[in-house]
Design a protein around this motif. Structure first.
Motif, PDB file in Angstrom:
ATOM      1  N   ASN A 173      -8.468  -5.844  10.867  1.00  0.00           N
ATOM      2  CA  ASN A 173      -7.764  -5.950   9.615  1.00  0.00           C
ATOM      3  C   ASN A 173      -6.868  -6.855   9.348  1.00  0.00           C
ATOM      4  OD1 ASN A 173      -5.090  -4.160   9.042  1.00  0.00           O
ATOM      5  ND2 ASN A 173      -5.895  -3.613  11.154  1.00  0.00           N
ATOM      6  N   VAL A 174      -6.346  -7.308  10.432  1.00  0.00           N
ATOM      7  CA  VAL A 174      -5.147  -8.171  10.328  1.00  0.00           C
ATOM      8  C   VAL A 174      -5.728  -9.378   9.491  1.00  0.00           C
ATOM      9  CG1 VAL A 174      -3.742  -9.864  11.794  1.00  0.00           C
ATOM     10  CG2 VAL A 174      -4.214  -7.659  12.418  1.00  0.00           C
ATOM     11  N   ASP A 175      -6.898  -9.944   9.503  1.00  0.00           N
ATOM     12  CA  ASP A 175      -7.169 -11.157   8.906  1.00  0.00           C
ATOM     13  C   ASP A 175      -8.331 -10.872   7.792  1.00  0.00           C
ATOM     14  OD1 ASP A 175      -6.159 -12.771  10.749  1.00  0.00           O
ATOM     15  OD2 ASP A 175      -7.986 -12.187  12.127  1.00  0.00           O
ATOM     16  N   TRP A 176      -8.617  -9.390   7.496  1.00  0.00           N
ATOM     17  CA  TRP A 176      -9.507  -9.071   6.338  1.00  0.00           C
ATOM     18  C   TRP A 176      -8.933  -9.184   5.114  1.00  0.00           C
ATOM     19  CZ3 TRP A 176     -10.351  -4.198   3.270  1.00  0.00           C
ATOM     20  CH2 TRP A 176     -11.561  -4.363   2.796  1.00  0.00           C
ATOM     21  N   GLN A 177      -9.605 -10.039   4.224  1.00  0.00           N
ATOM     22  CA  GLN A 177      -9.348 -10.109   3.081  1.00  0.00           C
ATOM     23  C   GLN A 177     -10.063  -8.867   2.155  1.00  0.00           C
ATOM     24  OE1 GLN A 177      -7.162 -12.156   1.215  1.00  0.00           O
ATOM     25  NE2 GLN A 177      -6.535 -12.736   3.420  1.00  0.00           N
ATOM     26  N   PRO A 178      -9.069  -7.869   1.538  1.00  0.00           N
ATOM     27  CA  PRO A 178     -10.110  -6.556   1.052  1.00  0.00           C
ATOM     28  C   PRO A 178     -10.992  -6.993  -0.137  1.00  0.00           C
ATOM     29  CG  PRO A 178      -7.582  -6.990   0.321  1.00  0.00           C
ATOM     30  CD  PRO A 178      -7.669  -7.830   1.364  1.00  0.00           C
ATOM     31  N   LYS A 179     -12.093  -6.379  -0.257  1.00  0.00           N
ATOM     32  CA  LYS A 179     -13.135  -6.665  -1.222  1.00  0.00           C
ATOM     33  C   LYS A 179     -13.208  -5.476  -2.237  1.00  0.00           C
ATOM     34  CE  LYS A 179     -15.402  -9.713   1.612  1.00  0.00           C
ATOM     35  NZ  LYS A 179     -14.481  -9.824   2.779  1.00  0.00           N
ATOM     36  N   PRO A 180     -13.685  -5.936  -3.521  1.00  0.00           N
ATOM     37  CA  PRO A 180     -13.733  -5.170  -4.570  1.00  0.00           C
ATOM     38  C   PRO A 180     -14.579  -3.850  -4.358  1.00  0.00           C
ATOM     39  CG  PRO A 180     -14.081  -7.189  -5.214  1.00  0.00           C
ATOM     40  CD  PRO A 180     -14.268  -7.195  -3.904  1.00  0.00           C
ATOM     41  N   LEU A 181     -13.735  -2.707  -4.415  1.00  0.00           N
ATOM     42  CA  LEU A 181     -14.432  -1.373  -4.243  1.00  0.00           C
ATOM     43  C   LEU A 181     -16.021  -1.373  -4.619  1.00  0.00           C
ATOM     44  CD1 LEU A 181     -14.196   1.668  -3.542  1.00  0.00           C
ATOM     45  CD2 LEU A 181     -13.536   2.106  -6.030  1.00  0.00           C
ATOM     46  N   GLU A 182     -16.318  -2.117  -5.826  1.00  0.00           N
ATOM     47  CA  GLU A 182     -17.605  -2.024  -6.259  1.00  0.00           C
ATOM     48  C   GLU A 182     -18.712  -2.694  -5.385  1.00  0.00           C
ATOM     49  OE1 GLU A 182     -15.275  -2.979  -7.938  1.00  0.00           O
ATOM     50  OE2 GLU A 182     -15.207  -1.422  -9.648  1.00  0.00           O
ATOM     51  N   GLU A 183     -17.952  -3.859  -4.854  1.00  0.00           N
ATOM     52  CA  GLU A 183     -19.134  -4.668  -3.802  1.00  0.00           C
ATOM     53  C   GLU A 183     -19.126  -3.614  -2.341  1.00  0.00           C
ATOM     54  OE1 GLU A 183     -17.234  -8.433  -3.168  1.00  0.00           O
ATOM     55  OE2 GLU A 183     -18.217  -8.545  -1.253  1.00  0.00           O
ATOM     56  N   MET A 208      -2.547 -10.028   7.085  1.00  0.00           N
ATOM     57  CA  MET A 208      -2.156  -8.700   6.490  1.00  0.00           C
ATOM     58  C   MET A 208      -2.772  -7.745   7.357  1.00  0.00           C
ATOM     59  SD  MET A 208      -1.971  -8.771   2.509  1.00  0.00           S
ATOM     60  CE  MET A 208      -3.607  -9.614   2.273  1.00  0.00           C
ATOM     61  N   ARG A 209      -2.032  -6.746   7.473  1.00  0.00           N
ATOM     62  CA  ARG A 209      -2.493  -5.354   8.423  1.00  0.00           C
ATOM     63  C   ARG A 209      -2.710  -4.252   7.462  1.00  0.00           C
ATOM     64  NH1 ARG A 209       0.351  -2.029  10.927  1.00  0.00           N
ATOM     65  NH2 ARG A 209       2.298  -2.986  10.474  1.00  0.00           N
ATOM     66  N   TYR A 210      -3.994  -3.976   7.486  1.00  0.00           N
ATOM     67  CA  TYR A 210      -4.276  -2.832   6.429  1.00  0.00           C
ATOM     68  C   TYR A 210      -4.496  -1.401   6.922  1.00  0.00           C
ATOM     69  CZ  TYR A 210      -5.116  -6.392   3.289  1.00  0.00           C
ATOM     70  OH  TYR A 210      -5.118  -7.446   2.243  1.00  0.00           O
ATOM     71  N   LEU A 211      -4.239  -1.256   8.171  1.00  0.00           N
ATOM     72  CA  LEU A 211      -4.635  -0.009   8.978  1.00  0.00           C
ATOM     73  C   LEU A 211      -3.406  -0.033  10.215  1.00  0.00           C
ATOM     74  CD1 LEU A 211      -8.241  -0.347   9.311  1.00  0.00           C
ATOM     75  CD2 LEU A 211      -7.291   0.877   7.655  1.00  0.00           C
ATOM     76  N   THR A 212      -2.878   1.231  10.145  1.00  0.00           N
ATOM     77  CA  THR A 212      -2.018   1.202  11.235  1.00  0.00           C
ATOM     78  C   THR A 212      -1.848   2.537  12.108  1.00  0.00           C
ATOM     79  OG1 THR A 212      -0.101   2.293   9.845  1.00  0.00           O
ATOM     80  CG2 THR A 212      -0.427  -0.113   9.809  1.00  0.00           C
ATOM     81  N   ARG A 213      -2.440   3.416  11.810  1.00  0.00           N
ATOM     82  CA  ARG A 213      -2.236   4.643  12.454  1.00  0.00           C
ATOM     83  C   ARG A 213      -2.408   4.451  13.961  1.00  0.00           C
ATOM     84  NH1 ARG A 213      -7.161   8.772  11.604  1.00  0.00           N
ATOM     85  NH2 ARG A 213      -7.366   9.143  13.585  1.00  0.00           N
ATOM     86  N   TRP A 214      -3.209   3.722  14.467  1.00  0.00           N
ATOM     87  CA  TRP A 214      -3.510   3.584  15.988  1.00  0.00           C
ATOM     88  C   TRP A 214      -2.180   3.079  16.791  1.00  0.00           C
ATOM     89  CZ3 TRP A 214      -7.697   5.386  18.015  1.00  0.00           C
ATOM     90  CH2 TRP A 214      -8.627   5.648  17.098  1.00  0.00           C
ATOM     91  N   LEU A 215      -1.317   2.659  15.933  1.00  0.00           N
ATOM     92  CA  LEU A 215       0.033   1.973  16.484  1.00  0.00           C
ATOM     93  C   LEU A 215       0.805   3.173  17.066  1.00  0.00           C
ATOM     94  CD1 LEU A 215       0.536  -1.049  14.384  1.00  0.00           C
ATOM     95  CD2 LEU A 215      -0.670  -0.941  16.530  1.00  0.00           C
ATOM     96  N   LYS A 216       0.816   4.413  16.477  1.00  0.00           N
ATOM     97  CA  LYS A 216       1.726   5.357  16.805  1.00  0.00           C
ATOM     98  C   LYS A 216       1.361   6.444  17.380  1.00  0.00           C
ATOM     99  CE  LYS A 216       4.063   3.475  13.147  1.00  0.00           C
ATOM    100  NZ  LYS A 216       4.647   4.016  11.921  1.00  0.00           N
ATOM    101  N   ILE A 217       0.141   6.369  17.991  1.00  0.00           N
ATOM    102  CA  ILE A 217      -0.444   7.530  18.787  1.00  0.00           C
ATOM    103  C   ILE A 217       0.457   8.105  20.015  1.00  0.00           C
ATOM    104  CG2 ILE A 217      -2.348   8.031  20.187  1.00  0.00           C
ATOM    105  CD1 ILE A 217      -4.127   6.617  18.318  1.00  0.00           C
ATOM    106  N   SER A 218       1.032   6.873  20.676  1.00  0.00           N
ATOM    107  CA  SER A 218       1.427   7.268  21.888  1.00  0.00           C
ATOM    108  C   SER A 218       3.161   7.690  21.861  1.00  0.00           C
ATOM    109  CB  SER A 218       1.345   6.264  22.845  1.00  0.00           C
ATOM    110  OG  SER A 218       2.026   5.211  22.424  1.00  0.00           O
ATOM    111  N   ARG A 219       3.454   7.904  20.632  1.00  0.00           N
ATOM    112  CA  ARG A 219       4.845   8.127  20.709  1.00  0.00           C
ATOM    113  C   ARG A 219       5.358   9.589  21.662  1.00  0.00           C
ATOM    114  NH1 ARG A 219       7.067   8.145  14.779  1.00  0.00           N
ATOM    115  NH2 ARG A 219       8.820   8.738  15.608  1.00  0.00           N
TER     116      ARG A 219
END
Lengths: 331, 331
Positions: B186-196, B1-12
């Motif tokens: 973030n491609v491989d990251w399993q999101p953790k609970p906010l509290e953790e 999964m990919r949680y963050l994407t903004r960097w992909l759009k910078i160069s348009r």
């Protein structure tokens, strides 16, 4: 061309309606919505916070999304004007004078011409209402605008929408129903310049739709004696239901007294109009004062009904009960 | 999964970059951005308006759009927390104490679970920062959130970003570079609970990325003697350029002094980080006082360079000039 689209989306499947969703969110936010200085929290037209011993600040935020609140090809200046006027209307509905706005605009990267038109509409409405644009944000994505507005009301004279009293008269400014006509007409409509439309708000429903009036001077005169107030953003019926929700009271409306652009669309006009006109209640003893203040500020204003002890909102047209089309829900 | 994407759009492709566009919009708005009570209008981290003879209100607004600032599958609580913290950061960067927020959320109709997660993140950040949620808006469309925040600063002690002085030291809180690592991981990251994650902000870059610190107590101690301040929302280089833009001054940064999560990504970290850390300047004579205030509030804080009379921003790493990757532009 199709300039308005929100009506097409009303009937899609929903898990929870907008009112339920917002109530659940406010419940989830819990004590983070409350505090010593928070006089009115989320749920009314705008929030009221106490700043010092005499002044209150009134704060609101509103979002307008392409394909929901305006269509892709709506001229930017008309969208800009309407976004500001609709948001300021929430501040005015608390009886405050709007002072400052911020505008967060999201647009596609190739929309620069539209952006500068939008900015012109924003500037025009702010100039008319003597409101300052103090901040903003630009982001890239599908078109949407979020306007936040801050107003001032002195001496705790803000007016909530849920403080109606049994026997109060119900009053309404202006004329309802431009929304329905604008939706029907917009396929063929050739957009007019903003300057031209500003001159036609009394006799052109497209002008009335895109350029709602912000009734600042009127509200400053009446705020000391009206009992409750809101603006018409989701249909007269829905707004009346919000007004009586926390009481055991009801409302009875004489439909003949409601000014409408076209009486053939009564059921839609009562249920789905978003003209940002003001709906308010006052004791019968204040009628003469109200009429005087309306005259002084050149505000068209009609008594359209009464708060009753019978729960629920009822509409009567020449003695017959009629039923509005369900009000607009954003979800 | 990919949680963050903004960097992909910078160069348009862009017709006008973000800074140019915003300057042109402010120019178009003209005198509607100005007024007797407007102490700082659009263009700084937040606006400042004078409310009475001693207090100033600080106002800002920020928008976060899916596929630009977060990806579709980012957990709602992490998006909610980050949206609030990033917006409050702009209030704090003017040296004000944030008091109130409004949250305008746009989501698809089938996103109710995500909405309630988002609300949890909002509530958590507001509770941590003693900020009240006084209003909001729900609209239907592609996911985005616009947060507006209001803060208070007494006795006109607000701090602008463009008031640097020649010879001032340049200081930076915290550690930069979580953005670059988070994007990579973030491609491989399993999101953790906010509290953790809240317990791991000092040693986990994902926690640092999603849960920026809002340094309220620190700013209240230093506001009387810092000369200029901003927060890092578009890269250290871009923020420094904003700070010196209206003067004939420059900045020289010792890269070794900048705390980074991973020094292998220096060029990205200097150019593109959005950690919402504070960047500020002060006279050398105030260094001891600053170190004392940082210690009292447990704030990691380093002197990273100096304002110079040579125009432009320059970065030196062990005596060699290095060039950051261009900062993030939203357009």
């Amino acid at each position: 061309m199709r300039y308005l689209t929100r009506w097409l989306k009303i009937s899609r499947c929903k898990l929870m309606n907008e009112t339920e969703l917002i109530h659940q969110i406010i419940a989830d936010l819990g004590e983070q919505t409350q505090g010593e200085t928070v006089m009115v929290g989320p749920g009314d037209d705008a929030a009221v916070v106490q700043w010092n011993t005499t002044d209150n600040i009134v704060v609101t935020t509103d979002t307008f999304v392409v394909d929901r609140h305006f269509s892709e090809d709506t001229p930017g200046d008309l969208v800009g004007y309407r976004c500001i006027a609709a948001t300021l209307s929430d501040v005015v509905a608390m009886s405050a004078r709007p002072c400052y706005v911020t505008v967060a605009l999201t647009v596609e990267t190739n929309s620069q011409d539209w952006v500068f038109e939008f900015v012109k509409g924003v500037r025009t409405c702010c100039a008319e209402t003597n409101t300052r644009i103090i901040g903003g944000n630009m982001a890239c994505g599908n078109k949407s605008a979020t306007v936040s507005a801050i107003g001032l009301v002195p001496d705790s004279t803000y007016v909530r929408r849920d403080t109606v009293c049994n026997g109060d008269d119900i009053w309404l400014t202006g004329t309802l129903g431009a929304t329905k006509l604008a939706i029907s007409a917009n396929v063929d409509w050739q957009p007019k310049p903003l300057e031209e439309l500003l001159q036609k708000r009394d006799n052109c429903f497209m002008a009335a739709y895109f350029l709602p009036r912000v009734r600042i001077e009127f509200v400053e005169k009446i705020r000391s004696y009206v009992t409750a107030m809101t603006d018409i953003s989701d249909g007269l019926q829905t707004e009346l239901e919000h007004m009586i929700r926390s009481s055991n009271l009801g409302a009875r409306i004489d439909v003949e007294q409601v000014n409408m652009w076209d009486r053939r669309h009564k059921a839609h006009t009562l249920g789905c109009d978003d003209s940002y006109e003001l709906l308010f209640t006052l004791p019968k003893a204040k009628r003469t004062k109200l009429e005087q203040n309306a005259s002084e500020t050149n505000t068209e204003c009609r008594c359209i009904g009464e708060i009753t002890s019978t729960r629920g909102v009822k509409f009567f047209d020449n003695g017959q009960e009629i039923f509005p089309v369900s009000g607009y829900s954003h979800f």
